[in-house]
Scaffold this active site. Structure first.
Site, mmCIF file in Angstrom:
data_model
loop_
_atom_site.group_PDB
_atom_site.id
_atom_site.type_symbol
_atom_site.label_atom_id
_atom_site.label_comp_id
_atom_site.label_asym_id
_atom_site.label_seq_id
_atom_site.Cartn_x
_atom_site.Cartn_y
_atom_site.Cartn_z
ATOM 1 N N ILE A 1 -3.304 -7.185 3.186
ATOM 2 C CA ILE A 1 -2.018 -7.418 3.867
ATOM 3 C C ILE A 1 -1.661 -8.906 3.838
ATOM 4 O O ILE A 1 -0.501 -9.280 3.646
ATOM 5 C CB ILE A 1 -2.114 -6.947 5.340
ATOM 6 C CG1 ILE A 1 -2.512 -5.478 5.408
ATOM 7 C CG2 ILE A 1 -0.795 -7.176 6.066
ATOM 8 C CD1 ILE A 1 -3.227 -5.105 6.705
ATOM 9 N N TYR B 1 -5.186 0.059 1.640
ATOM 10 C CA TYR B 1 -5.107 -1.372 1.959
ATOM 11 C C TYR B 1 -5.881 -1.683 3.228
ATOM 12 O O TYR B 1 -6.177 -0.795 4.033
ATOM 13 C CB TYR B 1 -3.643 -1.808 2.116
ATOM 14 C CG TYR B 1 -2.968 -1.215 3.347
ATOM 15 C CD1 TYR B 1 -2.347 0.024 3.284
ATOM 16 C CD2 TYR B 1 -2.972 -1.895 4.560
ATOM 17 C CE1 TYR B 1 -1.738 0.574 4.404
ATOM 18 C CE2 TYR B 1 -2.365 -1.355 5.684
ATOM 19 C CZ TYR B 1 -1.753 -0.122 5.600
ATOM 20 O OH TYR B 1 -1.159 0.423 6.712
ATOM 21 N N CYS B 2 -6.219 -2.962 3.377
ATOM 22 C CA CYS B 2 -6.815 -3.470 4.617
ATOM 23 C C CYS B 2 -6.351 -4.919 4.785
ATOM 24 O O CYS B 2 -5.464 -5.365 4.058
ATOM 25 C CB CYS B 2 -8.344 -3.366 4.574
ATOM 26 S SG CYS B 2 -9.083 -4.284 3.212
ATOM 27 N N THR B 3 -6.931 -5.674 5.712
ATOM 28 C CA THR B 3 -6.430 -7.012 6.039
ATOM 29 C C THR B 3 -6.497 -7.978 4.853
ATOM 30 O O THR B 3 -5.506 -8.609 4.504
ATOM 31 C CB THR B 3 -7.231 -7.620 7.210
ATOM 32 O OG1 THR B 3 -7.429 -6.608 8.189
ATOM 33 C CG2 THR B 3 -6.513 -8.800 7.816
#
Ligand SMILES: [Zn+2]
Ligand SMILES: [Zn+2]
Length: 320
Positions: free
Chosen positions: A204, A175-177
């Site tokens: 996120i 995952y990332c932003t």
């Protein structure tokens, strides 16, 4: 005033001549709708966070979608009471998210998990959850069981994965932003021989829309003046940026030179007392001559005998 903030990205082929024209078209639209923010354009697509009055942001995005080569955009939205960007900028780059290899070109949304699917998957004890973001972002918050890579920038991702020595058949959840880094990270993982790799769709920010206060721990760092958003996607009340090194910090003090609110980070404070200041300027003056600035000395009454009128006229001169 409340500012509406919208983030989106899209991988779509654009000729390099077209990116130059598109830059002007986007600047014109931004002016029309009084939009601030940053749009990154490359021959592989567009990556952006913009803000403004809600109706204007929506109209702006509608018009952007009608521009040649863009088409439908999936957005992630939030609100900010402070202005997240001071101006509007379109940056032309080689990649819309830089892994340092233009050959890694995402197409389609294979191996994407919706927030609901992700919520179930990350509770699988056999899955390896990898945070693809930089160290100063994971410091602010991360998924409870995530592996941090400790990287300074996304270009270090390929080497960091090699260093983990994961089994090639491991089930990897990334995952990332907002999802864009994982689009390339997943291709890099495939190239290194991992086939069982999934990413959190919308990142996120999309996850927190649906699952606040669940598997996420802390706040989510964002690359604008809000510094971070909390579990409800509201601007952080906890973090500021260290004015000496630019990293997020939750240490709130009064500047030892000018008394303004300051958020220096622990690492900078450890370098010396002079960094318990609100700005590079105050740090510099404190190093030259430790103690408060002259105005503060006057206020605290230590030098009341000085001629105030003289000082005021001096201040006027320096301001003009
Ligand atoms: Zn610092
Ligand atoms: Zn200061």
């Amino acid at each position: 005033m409340q500012h509406f903030v919208s983030s989106f990205y899209k991988f779509t082929p654009i000729s390099s001549e077209r990116t130059t024209v598109l830059k002007h078209e986007l600047e014109t639209l931004a002016k029309k709708y009084e939009i601030q923010g940053l749009m990154i354009l490359a021959t592989e697509g567009v990556n952006s966070t913009v803000s403004g009055i809600k109706e204007n942001v929506i109209s702006f995005i509608q018009e952007v979608q009608n521009l040649e080569n863009i088409g439908h955009l999936e957005t992630k939205n939030s609100w900010s009471d402070k202005i997240p960007f001071r101006r509007f900028k379109v940056a032309l780059r080689n990649e819309i998210v830089t892994i340092g290899d233009t050959a890694l070109l995402p197409n389609g949304s294979h191996f994407h998990l919706s927030p609901e699917e992700w919520e179930k998957s990350i509770q699988d004890p056999n899955a390896v959850v990898i945070d693809t973001r930089n160290w100063y972002e994971t410091k602010v918050g991360k998924f409870k069981n995530a592996v941090e890579l400790g990287i300074n920038e996304f270009q270090e991702f390929p080497a960091a994965i090699k260093n983990l020595n994961l089994k090639k058949d491991a089930k990897v959840l990334m995952y990332c932003t907002g999802g864009i880094r994982c689009e390339k990270a997943i291709l890099e993982m495939n190239r290194q021989g991992f086939e069982n790799v999934y990413q959190l769709e919308g990142g996120i920010l999309k996850y927190l829309e649906e699952f606040p206060n669940s598997q996420w721990d802390g706040e989510c760092f964002v690359f604008d003046h809000r510094v971070a958003v909390d579990q409800k996607l509201e601007p952080s009340k906890k973090y500021g940026l260290c004015s000496h090194c630019g990293q997020p910090s939750d240490i709130k003090i009064s500047c030892i030179r000018c008394d303004a609110e300051a958020t220096p980070c622990e690492a900078c404070i450890n370098l010396g007392e002079f960094n318990k200041t609100c700005s590079k300027n105050c740090a510099h003056h404190y190093r030259v001559r430790p103690g408060k600035g002259r105005r503060q000395e006057l206020e605290s009454g230590t030098r009341r005998s000085l001629n105030l009128a003289k000082i005021r006229s001096e201040e006027k001169r320096t301001k003009s």
